[in-house]
Enzyme design. Structure first.
Site, short mmCIF file in Angstrom:
data_model
loop_
_atom_site.label_atom_id
_atom_site.label_comp_id
_atom_site.label_asym_id
_atom_site.label_seq_id
_atom_site.Cartn_x
_atom_site.Cartn_y
_atom_site.Cartn_z
N TYR A 122 6.01 -0.20 -14.11
CA TYR A 122 4.90 -0.45 -13.20
C TYR A 122 4.42 -1.90 -13.30
CZ TYR A 122 0.45 -0.21 -10.87
OH TYR A 122 -0.60 -0.45 -10.01
N TRP A 124 2.79 -5.59 -10.85
CA TRP A 124 2.70 -6.37 -9.60
C TRP A 124 3.71 -7.50 -9.51
CZ3 TRP A 124 -1.38 -7.49 -5.66
CH2 TRP A 124 -2.04 -6.33 -5.28
#
Ligand SMILES: Nc1nc2c(c(=O)[nH]1)N[C@H]1C(S)=C(S)[C@@H](COP(=O)(O)OP(=O)(O)OC[C@H]3O[C@@H](n4cnc5c(=O)[nH]c(N)nc54)[C@H](O)[C@@H]3O)O[C@H]1N2
Ligand SMILES: Nc1nc2c(c(=O)[nH]1)N[C@H]1C(S)=C(S)[C@@H](COP(=O)(O)OP(=O)(O)OC[C@H]3O[C@@H](n4cnc5c(=O)[nH]c(N)nc54)[C@H](O)[C@@H]3O)O[C@H]1N2
Ligand SMILES: [Mo]
Length: 773
Positions: A122, A124
């Site tokens: 996970y 960005w």
């Protein structure tokens, strides 16, 4: 409102400036010797200063220069090891690193199987549609390893993503194609923003954003007479331009406040009964609860006042202001990033339904509006380039924030969205493009979880704490060092991202690393499909080009796009999405819920039988009430001067610190009682850990609340200790690692209880940005 960018120059025509984009906005950049200059897109009405982290970060010593292997792993081979994060590193050549890793992946793949690999990864990462680290790692694991255990939902919206399909329908449609900033500027009479719409947040968008429109939109609405009401413990959660009234509430109490508003509307007969009748299901059940007929407690303003810290008079007055107006209820992501986070999201919908404005221009329910710059915009009418991730041979998954639980409790069962599931037994974790030592809660627990693994592999551009806990660290390029295409499905500009600088040290693109690893696993051709990076960009661009051609629009070829200043894509009309269609004709356009309507009561959720998420919005009692040992509520919200932990060593982020520490804000009266003055170093602690920060005093924060943004890199004073002091100010040493509820198991990082005191000792050095030994 989104004006055309066609004629605007990315600035690339000036000598040496190259077009590029980021989560913080479109820009152009120039390297002169070792000096980097970054200029925001001239068409951006409100550029984001976070861009100014790039110049100092590009060649910072925190970058990773070459592949490294942890000493203990190199000497003893894979296996559980509590030295992870406490050990030394040995520099190795790319050849050696990839050989070792290739062998280890083969051992797992052909032994325990791909179900023992956790590849959720996970995070960005950076903008750019091809070098998108999540796509790259997932594609690699699928193609070369037969798959991996994945993660579902996100740290952003872990509970709303599970809840909303049960009660409203499509989460993506609700957040991204609903009430827009254009509609607010034109139509809305009153906005009540629970958790606010802080500009610091709205200025960021995953992928790319060419125009930051939130500030001008709020300014226009306010100038027209639109009333903004901010419900939050922090006054800065709406910008000055909104000229908002500030309702300072106790953290975690919004559900009670919303219930009391609805109660007031009902007893005064000001709720929209026709709307509730036609468009919702389950109101009568909820109304009995609201009026106290089921539990003897009417959820009225007098009941809510002590829970919320808002006076009964103010609650009644707020209800009066809302009734009969074109009202918009906004509930921020942050409210659901806390225990029982489902409740304010659900209750926000009920409040909006009781006001009857859902589906009207500028009215209704805009969950998460203002949290990220891709909400409240128009949707593109053509697809943006997307890298195929291939097929995952493993169906197993975890809710994303349950990673430490999974690693600590293999085989244990847990509840998720009505199912009883089992945690898999994971041997190898592979991360590229995320920073669990940023995003996860209770970092001391996470360290124990990572000690259980056979192997932790991390691709990083800098020495984050996650890289420091890895066994194999592979240095990757940062966005400015490679070519890509920037796009976001809610922004009209497709951006040619030209490289600006050479890779740092021996850093390589994630793609190149995975291609060479795939070779060692017999899958190079399947992974690369024989394409170079440039050929991939041409291939991916073809998706948008075909979409344009299909619509009969000019579809420039790749070279023309690449040499240009950004390609403007057509957008869909600002039509209010599926909620408008539903309002206009609920029989023809039912919601994708069991009743086809807004579910104020959900039989499905009730049937799951979870005590912490019953069948209708319920006040489940205060979670974060102060205790003697931990009298403060800590808000760990998003940082203003960076995105999460990214480029925390950049100039703009560093400038926001004081004496090298992250700044924590508290009320002057709270500070005075503890002998704390502006600029003092304070120690924040609870039973899970402790960190230092620098105190800032402000009366724009509610008493009893301390705010410390996320993102300061974890910096343990003595990593060998079990609960080391983080000397830099990472709030996740304090937060609790528990799901929002058995329904959604979302992240609860936003709030926790803490003690605060003045730090008296010698001030420890900050070493987070120094490469490890
Ligand atoms: N206490 C608390 N915790 C929270 C939250 C909170 O409110 N409170 N919020 C949560 C939320 S909403 C989120 S989304 C998460 C965010 O958590 P993350 O998304 O994990 O945080 P980032 O710092 O963005 O991590 C991205 C990492 O990818 C690296 N990177 C950048 N580009 C590349 C690349 O091209 N390749 C590779 N391999 N790596 C790259 C960066 O250096 C960085 O370390 O945090 C969550 N954590
Ligand atoms: N600059 C910057 N912008 C970002 C990010 C970043 O890291 N930096 N991250 C992006 C990401 S990934 C996401 S998901 C979004 C997150 O968007 P959000 O989750 O909405 O953002 P936060 O800043 O964590 O929280 C918003 C505000 O909620 C308030 N709040 C906290 N608890 C409560 C409560 O119980 N009640 C009320 N009424 N208010 C409360 C806090 O004062 C806080 O400032 O932001 C995005 N934007
Ligand atoms: Mo997020």
């Amino acid at each position: 409102m989104v004006e055309s960018l066609v004629d605007q120059d990315l600035g690339s025509s000036e000598a040496g400036f190259h077009p590029h984009t980021s989560h913080w906005g479109v820009f152009s950049a120039r390297m002169t010797g070792d000096r980097l200059e970054v200029r925001p897109h001239p068409g951006d009405p409100d550029p984001n200063e976070i861009l100014q982290n790039f110049p100092a970060a590009l060649r910072h010593r925190a970058r990773i220069a070459q592949p490294m292997v942890r000493k203990g792993w190199l000497e003893n081979g894979p296996g559980p090891d509590s030295r992870r994060g406490r050990d030394e590193f040995v520099p190795v050549s790319w050849e050696t690193a990839l050989d070792l890793l290739g062998k280890e992946l083969l051992r797992i793949r052909d032994g325990a199987g791909p179900g023992a690999i956790f590849g959720g990864s996970y995070g960005w990462s950076s903008a750019g549609r091809f070098h998108h680290a999540q796509s790259q790692i997932h594609r690699f694991l699928n193609v070369a390893c037969g798959g991996y255990v994945r993660s579902v939902t996100s740290y952003s919206s872990g509970s709303s993503q599970v809840l909303i399909p049960h009660i409203i329908g499509d989460h993506e449609g609700l957040t991204k194609r609903n009430v827009s900033w254009e509609q607010i500027a034109e139509h809305t009479e009153i906005v009540v923003a629970f958790g606010g719409m802080a500009l610091k947040n709205a200025m960021v968008a995953g992928g790319s954003v060419s125009q930051h429109v939130e500030r001008p939109a709020m300014q226009r609405a306010a100038a027209r007479g639109c009333n903004f009401v901010l419900v939050s413990p922090l006054r800065s959660d709406l910008p000055e331009e909104a000229m908002a009234e500030w309702v300072s509430c106790t953290p975690g109490s919004d559900t009670a406040l919303m219930m009391a508003i609805v109660h007031t509307l009902v007893v005064e007969g000001k709720h929209d009964r026709a709307f509730l009748e036609r468009y919702t299901s389950g109101w009568p059940v909820f109304e009995r609860y609201l009026l106290g007929e089921t539990d003897g407690q009417p959820k009225d303003a007098a009941w809510a006042a002590p829970l919320t810290g808002v006076s009964a008079g103010d609650i009644v007055a707020l209800a009066a202001k809302l009734a009969g107006k074109r009202s918009l209820i906004v509930v921020s992501h942050s409210l659901q990033r806390a225990e029982h986070g489902e409740q304010p999201v659900w209750m926000g919908m009920v409040l909006a339904a009781a006001l009857g404005q859902i589906g009207l221009p500028g009215g209704g329910y805009a969950y998460a509006l203002g949290a990220i710059a891709y909400y409240g915009r128009r949707y593109n009418a053509v697809p943006i380039p997307t890298l195929s991730q291939g097929r995952n041979g493993i169906s197993d998954f975890i809710p994303v924030a349950r990673i430490a639980d999974m690693l600590l409790n293999p085989g244990d069962s847990y509840r998720f969205n009505g199912e009883t599931r089992q945690y898999p037994e994971i041997k190898l974790v592979y991360w590229a493009g995320g920073n669990p030592f940023h995003h996860h809660q209770d970092l001391n627990r996470l360290r124990k979880a990572f000690a259980r693994l056979d192997t932790l592999v991390v691709h990083e551009l800098a020495w984050t704490a996650t890289a420091r806990h890895a066994d194999i660290v592979l240095p990757c390029t940062m966005t400015l060092e490679r070519e890509d295409i920037g796009a976001n499905s809610n922004d009209p500009l497709l951006v040619p991202m030209h490289p600006v600088a050479r890779p740092y040290g021996q850093a390589r693109d994630d793609y190149a690393i995975f291609a060479d690893l795939a070779e060692r696993l017999g899958a190079r051709e399947a992974f690369t499909e024989g394409r170079t990076v440039r050929q991939w960009l041409e291939h991916l661009y073809g998706q948008t080009q075909a979409g344009l051609a299909e619509k009969g629009l000019p579809a420039p070829d790749f070279n023309e796009f690449w040499e240009g200043n950004g390609l403007l894509m057509p957008q869909k009309p600002d039509d209010g999405g599926y909620l408008r269609a539903f309002r206009n004709d609920p029989d023809a356009n039912p919601l994708p819920t069991p009743s086809g309507k807004l579910q104020i009561y959900s039989e499905t959720i009730a049937s799951f039988g979870e005590a912490d998420c019953p069948g209708h919005p319920t006040w489940l009692g205060p979670v974060y009430a102060p205790t003697e040992a931990t009298p403060f509520v800590l808000i760990s919200n998003q940082p203003k001067t960076r995105l999460h932990s990214q480029l925390d060593f950049g100039g703009h982020s560093i400038a926001s610190k004081h004496r090298g520490r992250e700044v924590a804000t508290m009320h002057p009266e709270d500070a005075e009682m503890r002998g704390i003055s502006q600029g003092d170093i304070i120690r924040l602690s609870n039973e899970r850990g402790a960190c230092l920060a620098s105190a800032a005093l402000s009366d724009s924060i509610r008493r009893g609340v301390v705010q410390l943004a996320t993102g300061a890199w974890y910096d343990p004073q003595d990593p060998k200790e079990e609960m080391p002091l983080c000397v830099h100010g990472n709030p996740n040493v304090l937060t609790r690692d528990i799901g929002t509820s058995a329904l959604a198991q979302g992240c609860t990082g936003q709030l926790t209880n803490i003690q605060v005191e003045r730090f008296e000792g010698n001030l420890p050095e900050i070493r987070a940005f120094d490469p490890p030994v």
